[in-house]
Design an enzyme around this catalytic site. Sequence first.
Site, short mmCIF file in Angstrom:
data_model
loop_
_atom_site.label_atom_id
_atom_site.label_comp_id
_atom_site.label_asym_id
_atom_site.label_seq_id
_atom_site.Cartn_x
_atom_site.Cartn_y
_atom_site.Cartn_z
N ASP A 95 0.68 -1.22 -0.03
CA ASP A 95 0.00 0.15 -0.06
C ASP A 95 0.88 1.17 0.00
O ASP A 95 1.57 1.55 1.07
CB ASP A 95 -0.94 0.03 1.28
CG ASP A 95 -2.10 0.82 1.12
OD1 ASP A 95 -2.99 0.34 1.79
OD2 ASP A 95 -2.13 1.81 0.61
N ASP A 195 -2.85 4.85 -2.45
CA ASP A 195 -3.76 5.44 -1.42
C ASP A 195 -4.17 6.74 -2.07
O ASP A 195 -3.27 7.62 -2.41
CB ASP A 195 -2.95 5.55 -0.13
CG ASP A 195 -3.83 5.93 0.94
OD1 ASP A 195 -4.86 5.38 1.35
OD2 ASP A 195 -3.67 7.30 1.46
N GLU A 245 -6.77 3.82 -5.17
CA GLU A 245 -7.80 4.19 -4.44
C GLU A 245 -8.51 5.70 -4.70
O GLU A 245 -7.69 6.49 -4.60
CB GLU A 245 -7.44 4.40 -3.00
CG GLU A 245 -8.71 4.55 -2.24
CD GLU A 245 -8.70 5.06 -0.75
OE1 GLU A 245 -7.64 5.72 -0.57
OE2 GLU A 245 -9.37 4.65 0.17
N HIS A 319 -10.91 -1.35 5.56
CA HIS A 319 -10.48 -1.17 6.69
C HIS A 319 -11.12 0.54 7.18
O HIS A 319 -10.87 0.74 8.31
CB HIS A 319 -9.12 -1.39 6.72
CG HIS A 319 -8.31 -0.04 5.76
ND1 HIS A 319 -8.28 -0.30 4.55
CD2 HIS A 319 -7.86 1.07 6.02
CE1 HIS A 319 -7.78 0.65 3.97
NE2 HIS A 319 -7.52 1.46 4.83
N ASP A 320 -11.69 0.85 6.20
CA ASP A 320 -12.43 2.22 6.27
C ASP A 320 -13.71 2.07 6.43
O ASP A 320 -14.70 3.28 6.67
CB ASP A 320 -12.05 3.13 5.19
CG ASP A 320 -10.55 3.47 5.03
OD1 ASP A 320 -10.04 3.47 4.01
OD2 ASP A 320 -9.87 3.42 6.07
#
Length: 548
Positions: A95, A195, A245, A319-320
């Site tokens: 990431d 990200d 993302e 995870h968000d």
Amino acid sequence: MNFKNMTVYQIYPRSFYDSNGDGIGDLKGIEQKLDYIKELGVDMIWITPFFKSHQYDNGYDVDDYCSVDPRFGSMEDFDNLIKKADSYGIGIMLDMVFNHSSIHHEWFQKALAGDKKYQDYYFFKSAKNNNLPTNWISKFGGPTWEYVESLDKYYLHLFHKGQADLNWENEELRDELVNVLKFWKNKGVKGFRFDVVNLISKPKIFEDDFQGDGRRFYTDGPKVNEYLQEIVYKAGIENMITVGEMSSTSIANCIEYTKPENKELNMAFNFHHLKVDYKDGEKWELAPVNYKSLKEIFSTWQVEMQNRGGWSAWFWNNHDQPRAVSRFTNDKEYRVQSAKLLANIIHLFRGTPYIFQGEEFGMTNGYFESIEEFRDYESINYYNILLEKGKSKEEALNILSRRSRDNGRIPIHWDDTENSGFTRGTPWIKINENYLEINAKKDRESSNSIFKHYQKLISLRRNLKLISHGNYREINTDIDKLFIFERYLDNEELICINNFSNEELIYEFNNNIFEKYKNSKILISNYGDKTFTNPLVLKPYESIAYIN
Ligand code: TEU
Ligand code: CA
């Protein structure tokens, strides 16, 4: 490894498996669970950041991009992990948090010390008429500018003040990031997730936003494509698996970011389908799930990306996000059927499916009972903002329980031993009380296993071009909670029928659909075999796919 017929498994290491009893999941823990992941059948593991970090944002504030934070283990642990994963034919995706670095990164520290070269790696601006440089609002709430007295300047942070936005206009900075990609590529990494990568092209002029929170000035900026093409080319990663993302993006931009001829990314995450329970687009205002809008978003993105050469990464959880099984379906009486319904949709779509740890056996939201149970900076900050806005503690807690990113960060329930088998120490965040009922071990022993359902979907995608490459069309129903779509390629077709409701539904297909599928066979179902009849009776949360 072909990104069109592969499945990716996302691991949030902090909550995955703790190998040394300090209450925090780690790289050795991932290695020790590789057999489990191998059995699931995925092709790649995306691991969220484990680099040196002060953890303001659980690792998305990176102090050193080419390191392993001691909390998660050592570089040797990483080397062992990637070697074992490789021997299992599983690629590792890392990431890359390149929109911002931590303020503890050596670049930022040199900037603070007055080094002009490194100050230009960031956005340092003077006050404007005794105000902040702009009135933009951070994604985590509050201003996006932090004052540095020694420089009498403010620096930009779209997220936490510990995450200083990087100035991609600076070619030296871009080349530093190319070197980071080369470092990990040389260690055998097979993929990268970038990200909030559509935020990297900032405007030349920073101006106040009197219509919104400022995102319209820095989202999908004018040079994102150019920057992506350059970094992919310079790092030599065009043959790796890459996903961006994309925060608050558009279909048109995602097509440009992912169409092969642009040589940017293989695929993109977008979040539109995960905002259909926001009130007027506001995450921290609750609204019922708008299933009609959910279907429209799915079909618009499926068709547009297909017709204009783009490629989506599809997911329900990460995870968000809160857990989809609690958010969009029934995680109590119909949890198992619901988990399989959600899986069928994403895994029978056109696009690459991502499984977030625990989704493969139906983990639910955290069911938090007090503000002390939360760990996420964004959640705690918004709890205080909600109180300042006049919400009661109960209202604010209810909103957090539904919206908090901590819902996805509850440690994985491995079995029904203490701390759900996640740690022999004290977990960094609470374990869900329902782990005795909902855990990987119990699910895999069940005749109704969700894990086994995912195994089948992963295998179907790998082996059926109809799924990995087929076209998509929705069958419009005038029932909001009934979502039906087809995939078609050459003379093969499948239909996937999904009842998002607690009630039994009876649906009458038009004749040509019935004629097409009346002799079809079941591809996959969450209630067991049944013949395709007209009308078709659908049980609560029934999801069934036929192929002819
Ligand atoms: O997420 C950015 C993002 O779009 C979401 O975090 C969203 O903005 C946030 O939840 C507010 O609603 C990425 C990472 O996935 C996230 O964990 C990081 O906190 C963030 O970027 C900053 O690096
Ligand atoms: Ca640990």
